[in-house]
Design an enzyme around this catalytic site. Structure first.
Site, PDB file in Angstrom:
ATOM      1  N   ARG A  23      33.132  31.343  30.738  1.00 19.87           N
ATOM      2  CA  ARG A  23      32.614  32.308  30.032  1.00 19.87           C
ATOM      3  C   ARG A  23      32.199  31.974  28.556  1.00 19.87           C
ATOM      4  O   ARG A  23      31.534  32.559  27.878  1.00 19.87           O
ATOM      5  CB  ARG A  23      33.574  33.575  30.162  1.00 19.87           C
ATOM      6  CG  ARG A  23      33.727  34.333  31.448  1.00 19.87           C
ATOM      7  CD  ARG A  23      34.820  35.043  31.709  1.00 19.87           C
ATOM      8  NE  ARG A  23      36.254  34.434  32.060  1.00 19.87           N
ATOM      9  CZ  ARG A  23      37.299  35.147  32.227  1.00 19.87           C
ATOM     10  NH1 ARG A  23      37.303  36.367  32.001  1.00 19.87           N
ATOM     11  NH2 ARG A  23      38.126  34.373  32.448  1.00 19.87           N
ATOM     12  N   THR A  89      46.205  29.295  37.956  1.00 14.37           N
ATOM     13  CA  THR A  89      47.160  29.313  37.031  1.00 14.37           C
ATOM     14  C   THR A  89      48.365  28.974  37.675  1.00 14.37           C
ATOM     15  O   THR A  89      49.330  28.322  37.097  1.00 14.37           O
ATOM     16  CB  THR A  89      47.235  30.667  36.259  1.00 14.37           C
ATOM     17  OG1 THR A  89      47.315  31.745  37.135  1.00 14.37           O
ATOM     18  CG2 THR A  89      46.089  30.804  35.235  1.00 14.37           C
TER      19      THR A  89
HETATM   20  C1  UD1 Z   1      44.744  35.230  33.371  1.00 13.65           C
HETATM   21  C2  UD1 Z   1      45.952  36.001  34.022  1.00 13.65           C
HETATM   22  C3  UD1 Z   1      45.748  37.638  33.931  1.00 13.65           C
HETATM   23  C4  UD1 Z   1      45.895  37.784  32.434  1.00 13.65           C
HETATM   24  C5  UD1 Z   1      45.010  36.839  31.359  1.00 13.65           C
HETATM   25  C6  UD1 Z   1      45.586  36.988  30.244  1.00 13.65           C
HETATM   26  C7  UD1 Z   1      46.040  34.874  36.053  1.00 13.65           C
HETATM   27  C8  UD1 Z   1      45.532  34.688  37.743  1.00 13.65           C
HETATM   28  N1  UD1 Z   1      45.319  35.901  35.548  1.00 13.65           N
HETATM   29  O1  UD1 Z   1      43.447  35.820  33.551  1.00 13.65           O
HETATM   30  O2  UD1 Z   1      46.399  38.277  34.938  1.00 13.65           O
HETATM   31  O3  UD1 Z   1      45.617  39.272  32.051  1.00 13.65           O
HETATM   32  O4  UD1 Z   1      45.087  35.891  31.799  1.00 13.65           O
HETATM   33  O5  UD1 Z   1      44.862  36.382  29.156  1.00 13.65           O
HETATM   34  O6  UD1 Z   1      46.947  34.029  35.683  1.00 13.65           O
HETATM   35  N2  UD1 Z   1      44.295  27.653  33.648  1.00 13.65           N
HETATM   36  C9  UD1 Z   1      44.665  26.348  34.165  1.00 13.65           C
HETATM   37  N3  UD1 Z   1      44.563  25.924  35.184  1.00 13.65           N
HETATM   38  C10 UD1 Z   1      43.669  26.528  36.125  1.00 13.65           C
HETATM   39  C11 UD1 Z   1      43.264  27.844  35.676  1.00 13.65           C
HETATM   40  C12 UD1 Z   1      43.423  28.186  34.487  1.00 13.65           C
HETATM   41  O7  UD1 Z   1      45.409  25.619  33.260  1.00 13.65           O
HETATM   42  O8  UD1 Z   1      43.528  26.408  37.270  1.00 13.65           O
HETATM   43  C13 UD1 Z   1      44.444  27.764  32.073  1.00 13.65           C
HETATM   44  C14 UD1 Z   1      43.300  28.179  31.689  1.00 13.65           C
HETATM   45  O9  UD1 Z   1      42.894  26.958  30.683  1.00 13.65           O
HETATM   46  C15 UD1 Z   1      43.765  29.381  30.347  1.00 13.65           C
HETATM   47  C16 UD1 Z   1      44.654  30.061  31.241  1.00 13.65           C
HETATM   48  O10 UD1 Z   1      45.220  29.264  32.248  1.00 13.65           O
HETATM   49  O11 UD1 Z   1      44.344  28.659  29.222  1.00 13.65           O
HETATM   50  C17 UD1 Z   1      44.279  31.411  31.849  1.00 13.65           C
HETATM   51  O12 UD1 Z   1      43.136  31.236  32.625  1.00 13.65           O
HETATM   52  P1  UD1 Z   1      42.003  32.039  32.564  1.00 13.65           P
HETATM   53  O13 UD1 Z   1      40.919  31.400  33.620  1.00 13.65           O
HETATM   54  O14 UD1 Z   1      41.394  32.227  31.093  1.00 13.65           O
HETATM   55  O15 UD1 Z   1      42.600  33.193  33.179  1.00 13.65           O
HETATM   56  P2  UD1 Z   1      42.166  34.839  32.970  1.00 13.65           P
HETATM   57  O16 UD1 Z   1      41.174  35.119  33.772  1.00 13.65           O
HETATM   58  O17 UD1 Z   1      42.063  35.015  31.539  1.00 13.65           O
HETATM   59 CA    CA Z   2      41.913  33.737  29.561  1.00 10.44          CA
END
Ligand code: UD1
Ligand code: CA
Length: 491
Positions: A23, A89
């Protein structure tokens, strides 16, 4: 973190930084976007370190080398863990926890894109978690606009039941205003077991960490939540709108801290101070001032309006007005601006002046020396109590290489001089107006390079007859004529 602080052997921190940050629509990985002079993940690392965990692990994947380098720069002691091609995550935490074989303490999970949460709030989260002997305790917040966040779903008794991601939420669930901050403490053993059971049966086809909460509850383990008192502190940065919101929020905090430490900030809304800058009590910052990177400002200095200082050192009682400066040192009681461009390697001595429309670069300007107007001073050394006349130019570049201009103590130069480097001007020397100084000037000499002026009397009336200039000149000349015929001397 102080070296003497003992580490919490029962605490490991996992920071999630493997995601792409779609995004943001950026070639730069999201967690490397900066606020307050540091990448987002740098703020999270600082917060993690403040808790003195015995280990910090950062999970990377997207642009892994760039992220890993930034992480090691900020915190060399962390373990960088690579996430594989399995997204989500939950998978990110799983690969990190695999590095914690035998660890049975608490795992605090932080998101690399939630930069503003403060150590005190995390310490409270940890304390609540430990006091309740919970399997998991998450940080939530109640927000006006829950868009984009996972929603916290509670049962009839208000107990936490599960988290549902926005894309998987029913209309009723989507209306819930309590959101998941993306920050949790888990007991290591039950976490490991649930991570292994995660599937990707959801709208995004990812293994969600958030599903661990529901799995723990279904197994009747204690799962709690701490609601953040101020929802803005758990703001997640997913796009550039949120990036600017986080930057403003962080800046407001930094400005307030300096104000409470004795710095006058006239307009916090237009004053930007990096987390890495240092200010002394009784500094005054006027509107439109940016104090960036490792800049330090000593007491009594007044900066602004409209000044940007990057990696600068400003001495006591100095003033800097309408200026841009990078890698420069301004001595005590010196004056800079208005409208000065100060480039790297500029040293201005005590009581010195770099004035209006002046550019400097790699220049040492001695104590009490002044470059007041319309000048370029580059690759130059000026001694003490020098005054460069208006319009001085150091011609430092001959198309092939840069050369130095050296100007001794107490030198005063005429207006509009060009110093053709390499050139030296000895102590106490002077130069005439308009001089082009190509040769060294000995101490105490006057250097003149402009031909004496010659006036051609009556030129305008003869060559421009009938013009306005000719008629006023004729009138002025006849008024000057003295009855007894003695002509006034040319002045
Ligand atoms: C996530 C949460 C959501 C929460 C929000 C808060 C999950 C599924 N959702 O959503 O409930 O309200 O954060 O900010 O966890 N990342 C990894 N590996 C991955 C995917 C993501 O390390 O495979 C890291 C990203 O770099 C980031 C964090 O995890 O720092 C969160 O990932 P992001 O995709 O931003 O999740 P949100 O949709 O914001
Ligand atoms: Ca996030």
């Amino acid at each position: 973190m102080s070296q003497t602080q003992t580490l919490d052997g029962q605490l490991a921190v996992v920071i999630l930084a493997a995601g792409q940050g779609t995004r943001m629509k950026s070639s730069l990985p999201k967690v490397l976007h900066g606020i307050g002079g540091r990448p987002l993940v740098g703020h999270v690392l600082d917060t993690a370190r403040a808790l003195s965990p015995h280990r910090i692990l950062v999970v990377v994947r997207h642009e892994r080398d760039r992220v890993a380098d930034a992480v090691r720069d900020a915190a060399p002691e962390v373990t960088v863990v690579d996430q594989d091609e399995i997204p989500g995550t939950g998978r990110a935490v799983e690969v990190a926890v695999e590095q914690l074989a035998g660890f049975e303490g608490d795992v605090l999970v932080l998101s690399g894109d939630v930069p503003l949460v403060e150590p005190a709030l995390l310490a409270e989260l940890l304390a609540v978690h430990r006091a309740s002997a919970a399997a998991a305790t998450l940080l939530s917040a109640v927000v006006g606009d829950p868009n984009g966040y996972g929603r916290v779903i509670r049962d009839d008794q208000g107990l936490l039941e599960r988290i549902v991601e926005q894309k998987d939420a029913s209309a009723d669930e989507a209306a819930v205003q309590e959101i998941n901050a993306g920050i949790y403490v888990f007991a290591a053993a039950p976490l490991r077991e649930r991570l292994a059971r995660l599937d990707a049966a959801n709208a995004q086809g990812e293994r969600y960490l958030t599903d661990v909460v529901g799995l723990l509850r279904r197994d009747r383990l204690t799962v709690g939540a701490v609601v953040a008192p101020d929802a803005e502190d758990v703001l997640g940065v997913n796009d550039r709108v949120q990036l600017s919101e986080a930057a403003r929020r962080l800046n407001a905090r930094i400005v307030r801290r300096w104000q409470l430490d004795g710095v006058t900030v006239l307009d916090p809304a237009t004053t930007w101070i990096d987390a890495t800058a240092t200010l002394a009590p009784d500094v005054t910052l006027l509107p439109g001032t940016h104090i960036l990177r490792a800049t330090t400002v000593a007491s009594g200095a007044t900066i602004g309006p409209d000044v940007t200082l990057t990696d600068c050192e400003v001495g006591e009682d100095a003033t800097v007005t309408h200026a841009v400066a990078t890698l420069a040192v301004f001595g005590p009681r010196s004056n800079v601006g208005p409208y000065a461009s100060i480039r790297p390697g500029t040293y201005l001595g005590e009581g010195g002046k770099i004035g209006t429309f002046v550019e400097t670069k790699n220049a040492t300007i001695g104590e009490g020396s002044k470059v007041p107007h319309l000048s370029y001073v580059g690759d130059a050394v000026l001694g003490r109590h020098v005054n460069l006349g208006a319009g001085a130019i150091t011609a430092n570049y001959d198309d092939l290489a840069k050369h130095r201009t050296e100007i001794g103590d107490e030198v005063h130069t005429g207006s509009h001089n060009v110093f053709v480097a390499p050139v030296r001007i000895g102590d106490g020397a002077k130069t005439g107006a308009g001089a082009i100084v190509r040769k060294d000037v000995p101490a105490g000499a006057l250097a003149l390079s402009v031909a004496p002026q010659r006036n051609v009397e009556g030129w305008v009336e003869k060559n421009r007859p009938g013009t306005g200039a000719a008629s006023v000149a004729a009138r002025a000349r006849s008024a000057q004529e003295v009855p007894d015929g003695i002509e006034e001397q040319n002045g």
